[in-house]
Design a protein around this motif. Structure first.
Motif, PDB file in Angstrom:
ATOM      1  N   LYS A 112       0.815  -1.217   0.000  1.00  0.00           N
ATOM      2  CA  LYS A 112       0.000   0.000   0.000  1.00  0.00           C
ATOM      3  C   LYS A 112       0.851   1.271   0.000  1.00  0.00           C
ATOM      4  O   LYS A 112       0.460   2.282  -0.580  1.00  0.00           O
ATOM      5  N   PHE A 113       2.011   1.226   0.672  1.00  0.00           N
ATOM      6  CA  PHE A 113       2.848   2.429   0.734  1.00  0.00           C
ATOM      7  C   PHE A 113       3.384   2.789  -0.647  1.00  0.00           C
ATOM      8  O   PHE A 113       3.338   3.947  -1.063  1.00  0.00           O
ATOM      9  N   PHE A 114       3.917   1.786  -1.375  1.00  0.00           N
ATOM     10  CA  PHE A 114       4.402   2.031  -2.724  1.00  0.00           C
ATOM     11  C   PHE A 114       3.271   2.533  -3.623  1.00  0.00           C
ATOM     12  O   PHE A 114       3.459   3.419  -4.462  1.00  0.00           O
ATOM     13  N   THR A 115       2.089   1.941  -3.439  1.00  0.00           N
ATOM     14  CA  THR A 115       0.930   2.367  -4.235  1.00  0.00           C
ATOM     15  C   THR A 115       0.593   3.824  -3.951  1.00  0.00           C
ATOM     16  O   THR A 115       0.312   4.602  -4.874  1.00  0.00           O
ATOM     17  N   PHE A 116       0.622   4.195  -2.665  1.00  0.00           N
ATOM     18  CA  PHE A 116       0.324   5.582  -2.297  1.00  0.00           C
ATOM     19  C   PHE A 116       1.333   6.551  -2.918  1.00  0.00           C
ATOM     20  O   PHE A 116       0.953   7.581  -3.486  1.00  0.00           O
ATOM     21  N   ILE A 117       2.633   6.206  -2.832  1.00  0.00           N
ATOM     22  CA  ILE A 117       3.674   7.070  -3.402  1.00  0.00           C
ATOM     23  C   ILE A 117       3.483   7.211  -4.901  1.00  0.00           C
ATOM     24  O   ILE A 117       3.583   8.312  -5.465  1.00  0.00           O
ATOM     25  N   SER A 118       3.196   6.095  -5.568  1.00  0.00           N
ATOM     26  CA  SER A 118       3.007   6.130  -7.025  1.00  0.00           C
ATOM     27  C   SER A 118       1.808   6.989  -7.414  1.00  0.00           C
ATOM     28  O   SER A 118       1.897   7.851  -8.296  1.00  0.00           O
TER      29      SER A 118
END
Length: 412
Positions: free
Chosen positions: A17-23
């Motif tokens: 979820k963190f990578f998704t949020f950053i992207s």
């Protein structure tokens, strides 16, 4: 097949979820900035109130004289004489609006100070522009020649100076200790329309400068209006021919340059122009480079995130390769997944852009400006999404497809 890719993409997005949020943040934030900027540029370039005849208008805002031997240069707005004497002799235009550069004056209501942005205009100014009068009317040629102290004010000026009074035509407004009788009130023009933007409009015969001066340089500008769009090139050519015959007016200078340009080109010339060069190519390069760099930074960030995300799936890649999946199939899958990610970011970007434009319009941050998202802006947003999706997905997908089966399976 696409349905399966979509399901896999959603599962991958939920996994980290963190990578998704950053992207998604990088995509949506960048698109929001680009779409708000595009909305602003769309407002500046295309005809807007009160400059609705922009497609058949040319703008004169600059005179430049030079000493070619010594490299001296002097640039200024044209004088009233220059415009009436030379541009006024043209046969192609059906009308010519003349107005001064905006100057500031102070008005007071009790202890409240109001800064008035004033333009001095000729009578044709009101015929060329499409101002919407909420009450009253503009001053005419006879009133200008009589130097009557008349004023046309904007709705904002009316509210600031007169408060809640229903009608102000016939009342007096005072600026710099001079009283003017209000003859009309117009809807607020946007600040981006510098040719027509002001708080109060006065007859040019009331200007503090010497409008009768016979020099070439002064404080005015003009809008030439053609009968039709087809006559604009002819009008431009006629003006260029006239300029070649105008004396510099200064014995130390041997060349004079002035151009009648389209609206946006005239603004660019004011920033980057140099003699016969409009500076438009210079502006285009700088603007294009700025947009490219602005998009490049988040794209590089997305590439790094996608590489990390994809390499975490090395075991999946190894299994699929072991069962016969080709590199082309794997690249295609991961590019589709990345396009889905950027598509979601694009939708968020449209939503954020709508909210940002609403905030800008409601806050009156830029006086009289109203920005909107139109189909052109949405199209550019779609193109930007595709660029993000392809640029940030191709390289990681290519690296993933080259991963050896044994190495991928060992990463399990």
């Amino acid at each position: 097949m696409l349905k399966n890719y979509f399901k896999i993409a959603i599962a991958v997005l939920k996994r980290r979820k963190f990578f998704t949020f950053i992207s998604l943040f990088g995509i949506s934030f960048t698109l929001t900035i680009l779409m708000v900027l595009t909305a602003f540029m769309d407002n500046v370039i295309n005809p807007t109130y009160p400059d609705l005849k922009r497609d058949r208008s040319l703008y004169i805002g600059r005179v430049e004289i030079r000493n070619t031997k010594l490299g001296w240069r002097n640039t200024s707005s044209p004088s009233f004489y220059f415009l009436t004497r030379y541009a006024g002799s043209m046969k192609t235009p059906v009308n010519m609006a003349i107005s001064s550069n905006t100057s500031s004056s102070n008005a007071y209501v009790g202890d409240k100070k109001i800064v008035m942005e004033i333009k001095y205009t000729n009578a044709a100014f009101w015929d060329v522009a499409d101002f919407e009068f909420t009450e009253g009317k503009p001053y005419d040629k006879a009133q200008i020649e009589q130097s009557q102290h008349l004023a046309v004010i904007t709705e904002k000026t009316k509210a600031n100076y007169f408060g809640d009074e229903r009608s102000v035509v016939g009342k007096y407004i005072e600026a710099d200790n001079i009283k003017y009788r209000v003859i009309g009130v117009v809807k607020n023009p946007p600040i981006t329309s510098s040719t027509y933007y002001a708080s109060m409009y006065l007859p040019y015969t009331l200007t503090k400068g010497n409008y009768k001066d016979t020099g070439n340089m002064g404080e005015f500008g003009a809008v030439l209006l053609a009968k039709s769009t087809a006559d604009v090139p002819k009008m431009q050519k006629e003006y260029d021919q006239i300029v070649t015959k105008i004396p510099t007016g200064d014995k130390n200078m041997d060349e004079l340059f002035s151009s009648a340009d389209t609206y946006f080109k005239e603004k660019v010339r004011g920033l980057y122009g140099n003699g016969p060069s409009s500076g438009f190519s210079h502006f285009s390069i700088l603007f294009g480079a700025a947009i490219f760099l602005f998009m490049l930074l988040p794209t590089i960030n997305l590439v790094n995130i996608n590489i990390t995300r994809i390499m975490e799936r090395s075991s999946e890649i190894g299994v699929r390769k072991a069962f016969g999946a080709s590199s082309k199939t794997l690249v295609y899958q991961f590019i589709i997944e990345n396009l889905i990610l950027t598509g979601i970011g694009g939708l968020l970007g449209v939503l954020l852009s709508t909210l940002a434009l609403y905030f800008i319009n409601q806050s009156d941050f830029l006086d009289g400006l109203h920005l909107t998202l139109n189909f052109t802006i949405l199209f550019y947003g779609l193109i930007a999404c595709l660029v993000f999706g392809i640029l940030s997905g191709v390289y990681p997908a290519w690296r993933m497809s080259k991963l050896a089966i044994v190495k991928a399976l060992k990463a399990q």
